[in-house]
Design a protein around this motif. Structure first.
Motif, PDB file in Angstrom:
ATOM      1  N   HIS A 141     -18.926  -2.572  -3.836  1.00 20.77           N
ATOM      2  CA  HIS A 141     -18.440  -2.630  -5.216  1.00 20.77           C
ATOM      3  C   HIS A 141     -19.287  -1.712  -6.115  1.00 20.77           C
ATOM      4  N   PRO A 142     -18.640  -0.976  -7.027  1.00 21.35           N
ATOM      5  CA  PRO A 142     -19.365  -0.057  -7.915  1.00 21.35           C
ATOM      6  C   PRO A 142     -20.483  -0.727  -8.721  1.00 21.35           C
ATOM      7  N   THR A 152     -18.704   3.919  -3.064  1.00 19.62           N
ATOM      8  CA  THR A 152     -18.199   2.814  -3.882  1.00 19.62           C
ATOM      9  C   THR A 152     -16.699   2.560  -3.758  1.00 19.62           C
ATOM     10  N   THR A 153     -15.990   3.408  -3.033  1.00 21.51           N
ATOM     11  CA  THR A 153     -14.555   3.153  -2.865  1.00 21.51           C
ATOM     12  C   THR A 153     -14.137   3.387  -1.410  1.00 21.51           C
ATOM     13  N   GLU A 156     -13.459   7.029  -0.802  1.00 21.86           N
ATOM     14  CA  GLU A 156     -14.646   7.837  -0.501  1.00 21.86           C
ATOM     15  C   GLU A 156     -15.097   7.618   0.938  1.00 21.86           C
ATOM     16  N   PHE A 180     -11.025  -4.873  -3.726  1.00 24.77           N
ATOM     17  CA  PHE A 180      -9.732  -5.431  -4.197  1.00 24.77           C
ATOM     18  C   PHE A 180      -9.288  -4.885  -5.553  1.00 24.77           C
ATOM     19  N   TRP A 181     -10.229  -4.502  -6.390  1.00 18.23           N
ATOM     20  CA  TRP A 181      -9.965  -4.102  -7.768  1.00 18.23           C
ATOM     21  C   TRP A 181      -9.301  -2.723  -7.874  1.00 18.23           C
ATOM     22  N   ASP A 182      -9.251  -2.001  -6.772  1.00 18.23           N
ATOM     23  CA  ASP A 182      -8.854  -0.585  -6.807  1.00 18.23           C
ATOM     24  C   ASP A 182      -7.342  -0.449  -6.649  1.00 18.23           C
ATOM     25  N   VAL A 183      -6.713   0.219  -7.611  1.00 17.82           N
ATOM     26  CA  VAL A 183      -5.260   0.375  -7.552  1.00 17.82           C
ATOM     27  C   VAL A 183      -4.836   1.129  -6.284  1.00 17.82           C
ATOM     28  N   ARG A 184      -5.750   1.887  -5.695  1.00 16.68           N
ATOM     29  CA  ARG A 184      -5.435   2.658  -4.501  1.00 16.68           C
ATOM     30  C   ARG A 184      -5.700   1.891  -3.206  1.00 16.68           C
ATOM     31  N   ILE A 225      -8.866 -12.906  -5.880  1.00 16.54           N
ATOM     32  CA  ILE A 225      -8.366 -11.921  -4.920  1.00 16.54           C
ATOM     33  C   ILE A 225      -7.174 -12.479  -4.145  1.00 16.54           C
ATOM     34  N   ASP A 226      -6.122 -11.693  -4.064  1.00 14.80           N
ATOM     35  CA  ASP A 226      -4.957 -12.077  -3.262  1.00 14.80           C
ATOM     36  C   ASP A 226      -5.230 -11.660  -1.811  1.00 14.80           C
TER      37      ASP A 226
END
Lengths: 272, 272
Positions: A141-142, A152-153, A156, A180-184, A225-226
């Motif tokens: 997580h960032p 962080t992703t 990456e 989980f927070w990342d739209v991608r 988180i789903d």
């Protein structure tokens, strides 16, 4: 998800020794365990290997190699030596992957840290290949960029894995809490495909009151988180390995480990 | 950076009223101010507009519109009404942009939240155009996904702005604290180009001891962000507007505002 897919990361019950957590897995019909190197060292590598085999426990991952960024040549050398030992240990206990927590950047120098991380993983590849050990880059997580990982992703991590060894001994860990927070995230899970070397679950609650930013994960079902959605994405991408329950939470470590394990399994079956 | 480019976000000195923070700007030769709506409401819109003009203070941004996700039709309506008022207020004080903090998702429903955010911004565009107000989507740090914003990367904000109104009244805020950790950040700054409607600076320290996760930013120079590097990227992308000092830190709000302002300016000139 059925617990036949489950692995218990032993830091979920960090109050236990490796032997105790192995016994907790057996007792709860959990077929796999995620092992940490400090706990492994306490028991000794040979004995650990023997005891895990005796219990027919699969090792989903060894935590952790990595921490690549360095300031001096001697730091660089000691990181390399430590990562070489981590590969030997992962081979000895037949871990499905060696988790790479890539390390933070010195202040203001994220670009240099990222270059050193790439260099460091590159150095590990020949040894990993020779030992039959898979290296799993875990993006964190960032929030942890200055303390644990400049990676962080998932995007990456995928870029790195593709550049370094496509497809081969370098892959990624998908840890729900970290990504989980990342739209991608679902696109990147699909892109990772067979390079997914592990899938970790816990949950995200803020503020959660844990005293340590690196140990503030919630039990599945307690947060936002789903996990069903992510599990489906990971499965669709072709991952059929262990699903590791890694609830690093300093509040849990002072409580009854059997109760934590039972709760984790109940939640695993409902929410993952 | 020279302070002639500087704007003081008034929540950096939240202990002050709008008039007091406007006077603090004048005293410190800061030509612009970032205004918050609660402070604006305290003073009254007409008087605020007059007092800011009398001091020849430029308004770099109005914080904030947004918080789009809703559960019920009446919630949806009240968000729309509030965002309409925010546009009127931004127009009245001639703010360079209305900052959109897009709002968190209900548990497990990030995708729905993101759809509602897109719908919500779309609804604002005609009013914003008519009022001559620019809408600036501010991606927040992923740490705040469950509390403040489902839009967590500059990439996501750019995607949204491009889909909604290319190029027009919808753009983005680049806030160093929220985006520095992203390996893609400089590419996304270049991509945003003339759609950068604001650039905010503070610094990242973990753990920093502030009691509130949304108010734990550090003073420039105290943390790990390479602000010179980001400033160069923002300038190269074509942004020549105000650079807003927005150090939201609950620890600072109990201290002497003049000292905070002086320190902020010293750091601005050294580190930004």
């Amino acid at each position: 998800m059925n617990r036949s897919r489950c692995s218990l990361n032993q830091y979920t019950v960090r109050q236990l020794s490796l032997l105790e957590s192995a016994d907790a897995c057996v007792k709860a019909s959990i077929p796999a365990i995620g092992v940490w190197r400090d706990k492994l060292a306490e028991l000794g590598l040979e004995r650990a290997s023997r005891e895990l085999q005796a219990r027919n426990l699969h090792v989903s991952s060894l935590c952790r190699g990595g921490f690549f960024p360095y300031e001096t040549p001697s730091e660089k050398q000691s990181r390399e030596d430590d990562n070489r030992r981590a590969i030997e240990e992962a081979a000895a206990i037949d871990a499905a992957a060696l988790v790479l927590v890539c390390g933070p950047a010195p202040p203001g120098d994220l670009a240099r840290a990222r270059a050193q991380i790439e260099e460091g993983i590159t150095m590990m590849i020949p040894d990993a290949r020779a030992a039959g050990v898979r290296l799993a880059i875990e993006p964190l997580h960032p929030m942890l960029v200055a303390e644990r990982s400049a990676i962080t992703t998932l995007s990456e991590a995928n870029d790195l894995a593709e550049r370094l060894d496509p497809p081969g001994v370098v892959g990624v860990i998908v840890d729900a809490y970290h990504v989980f927070w990342d739209v991608r995230v679902k696109r990147e899970i699909a892109r990772a495909g067979r390079s997914i070397f592990g899938y970790h679950v816990s949950d995200w609650v803020t503020p959660n009151g844990a005293s340590d930013i690196a140990a503030s994960r919630a039990m599945m079902g307690d947060g936002c988180i789903d996990l069903h959605d992510l599990s489906e994405a990971v499965t669709s991408a072709g991952y059929d390995g262990d699903v590791e329950v890694e609830v690093l939470n300093s509040n849990l470590w002072g409580t009854d480990a059997a109760a934590v394990t039972a709760l984790a399994m109940e939640r695993f079956e409902r929410f993952v």
